[in-house]
Design a protein around this motif. Structure first.
Motif, PDB file in Angstrom:
ATOM      1  N   ASP A  26       0.797  -1.232   0.000  1.00 38.58           N
ATOM      2  CA  ASP A  26       0.000   0.000   0.000  1.00 38.58           C
ATOM      3  C   ASP A  26       0.830   1.282   0.000  1.00 38.58           C
ATOM      4  OD1 ASP A  26      -2.331  -1.582   0.070  1.00 38.58           O
ATOM      5  OD2 ASP A  26      -2.106  -1.806   2.234  1.00 38.58           O
ATOM      6  N   HIS A  27       1.942   1.282  -0.717  1.00 41.10           N
ATOM      7  CA  HIS A  27       2.756   2.488  -0.901  1.00 41.10           C
ATOM      8  C   HIS A  27       2.720   2.888  -2.371  1.00 41.10           C
ATOM      9  CE1 HIS A  27       4.205   2.065   3.134  1.00 41.10           C
ATOM     10  NE2 HIS A  27       5.026   3.091   2.992  1.00 41.10           N
ATOM     11  N   ALA A  28       3.072   4.134  -2.641  1.00 45.00           N
ATOM     12  CA  ALA A  28       3.048   4.648  -4.007  1.00 45.00           C
ATOM     13  C   ALA A  28       4.173   5.665  -4.192  1.00 45.00           C
ATOM     14  CB  ALA A  28       1.706   5.300  -4.299  1.00 45.00           C
ATOM     15  N   VAL A  29       4.439   5.989  -5.464  1.00 51.45           N
ATOM     16  CA  VAL A  29       5.451   6.975  -5.818  1.00 51.45           C
ATOM     17  C   VAL A  29       4.759   8.111  -6.560  1.00 51.45           C
ATOM     18  CG1 VAL A  29       7.568   7.416  -7.122  1.00 51.45           C
ATOM     19  CG2 VAL A  29       7.227   5.189  -6.031  1.00 51.45           C
ATOM     20  N   LEU A  30       4.950   9.328  -6.052  1.00 52.97           N
ATOM     21  CA  LEU A  30       4.436  10.514  -6.707  1.00 52.97           C
ATOM     22  C   LEU A  30       5.558  11.104  -7.553  1.00 52.97           C
ATOM     23  CD1 LEU A  30       2.124  12.600  -7.048  1.00 52.97           C
ATOM     24  CD2 LEU A  30       3.178  13.854  -5.133  1.00 52.97           C
ATOM     25  N   VAL A  31       5.304  11.224  -8.860  1.00 57.05           N
ATOM     26  CA  VAL A  31       6.287  11.745  -9.803  1.00 57.05           C
ATOM     27  C   VAL A  31       5.813  13.107 -10.300  1.00 57.05           C
ATOM     28  CG1 VAL A  31       7.343  11.368 -12.073  1.00 57.05           C
ATOM     29  CG2 VAL A  31       7.038   9.447 -10.496  1.00 57.05           C
ATOM     30  N   SER A  32       6.727  14.053 -10.287  1.00 56.50           N
ATOM     31  CA  SER A  32       6.461  15.385 -10.825  1.00 56.50           C
ATOM     32  C   SER A  32       7.561  15.692 -11.829  1.00 56.50           C
ATOM     33  CB  SER A  32       6.457  16.419  -9.705  1.00 56.50           C
ATOM     34  OG  SER A  32       6.168  17.696 -10.232  1.00 56.50           O
ATOM     35  N   GLY A  33       7.174  15.803 -13.100  1.00 52.25           N
ATOM     36  CA  GLY A  33       8.185  16.001 -14.142  1.00 52.25           C
ATOM     37  C   GLY A  33       9.078  14.783 -14.225  1.00 52.25           C
ATOM     38  N   ASP A  34      10.386  14.987 -14.078  1.00 50.83           N
ATOM     39  CA  ASP A  34      11.323  13.865 -14.152  1.00 50.83           C
ATOM     40  C   ASP A  34      11.847  13.447 -12.781  1.00 50.83           C
ATOM     41  OD1 ASP A  34      13.015  15.985 -13.575  1.00 50.83           O
ATOM     42  OD2 ASP A  34      14.490  15.494 -15.119  1.00 50.83           O
TER      43      ASP A  34
ATOM     44  N   VAL B  27       7.383   9.396  -1.748  1.00 46.81           N
ATOM     45  CA  VAL B  27       7.108   7.963  -1.644  1.00 46.81           C
ATOM     46  C   VAL B  27       6.460   7.788  -0.282  1.00 46.81           C
ATOM     47  CG1 VAL B  27       8.030   5.626  -1.676  1.00 46.81           C
ATOM     48  CG2 VAL B  27       9.166   7.417  -3.016  1.00 46.81           C
ATOM     49  N   ALA B  28       5.218   7.321  -0.276  1.00 43.35           N
ATOM     50  CA  ALA B  28       4.454   7.244   0.967  1.00 43.35           C
ATOM     51  C   ALA B  28       3.286   6.283   0.784  1.00 43.35           C
ATOM     52  CB  ALA B  28       3.954   8.645   1.344  1.00 43.35           C
ATOM     53  N   PRO B  29       2.550   6.035   1.872  1.00 38.42           N
ATOM     54  CA  PRO B  29       1.352   5.207   1.740  1.00 38.42           C
ATOM     55  C   PRO B  29       0.372   5.817   0.728  1.00 38.42           C
ATOM     56  CG  PRO B  29       1.962   5.403   4.042  1.00 38.42           C
ATOM     57  CD  PRO B  29       2.846   6.356   3.275  1.00 38.42           C
TER      58      PRO B  29
END
Length: 148
Positions: A21-29, A34-36
């Motif tokens: 239940d974690h994810a990666v938030l990407v903005s641009g490059d 990285v959080a729940p």
């Protein structure tokens, strides 16, 4: 544009214990966070979400000659199908191959370093199925491979 990459499991490094239940938030490059998953979807309710089946983590470093293919471009794209976003400089000495790597934002490294998801670092991600095959590859924040 921000994109949230979500998978059932996430690894910060290749030998890290997978976290559910974690994810990666990407903005641009770049990796912005990285959080729940719940924390990120709550903080960014309008963000585009890509959901993947498998384990999300850092893209691989390909430590060897690039896979054979008819053209330099296809050799680079063969890396993406393996989940790699970086190669060692020793394996891209041909000018046409180096140019294809640069056009596709493949990181060309002088020395090996262990892949890791780092906030503020380049958004090179890969998703792997339970059998080890690559489901998706993101290079510098851009989706470059997705298995059908």
């Amino acid at each position: 544009m921000r994109t949230l990459h979500v998978a059932p499991l996430l690894r910060f490094t290749l030998d890290d214990e997978p976290r559910p239940d974690h994810a990666v938030l990407v903005s641009g490059d770049r990796v912005e966070a990285v959080a729940p998953v719940d924390e990120l979807t709550g903080a960014y309710p309008e963000v585009r979400v890509r959901r993947w089946a498998g384990t999300l983590g850092p893209a691989l470093l390909h430590d060897g000659p690039l896979p054979p293919a008819p053209s330099p471009r296809e050799r680079v794209h063969a890396l993406f199908r393996l989940g790699a976003a970086a190669v060692l400089a020793d394996h891209v000495t041909d000018p046409a191959l180096r140019a294809a790597a640069a056009r596709n934002e493949v990181a060309v490294l002088a020395a090996a370093r262990p892949p890791a998801l780092v906030v503020g670092g380049r958004a090179d991600l890969a998703v792997f199925a339970a059998d080890g095959s690559c489901v998706a590859t993101v290079v510098a924040g851009r989706l470059v491979h997705r298995r059908a």
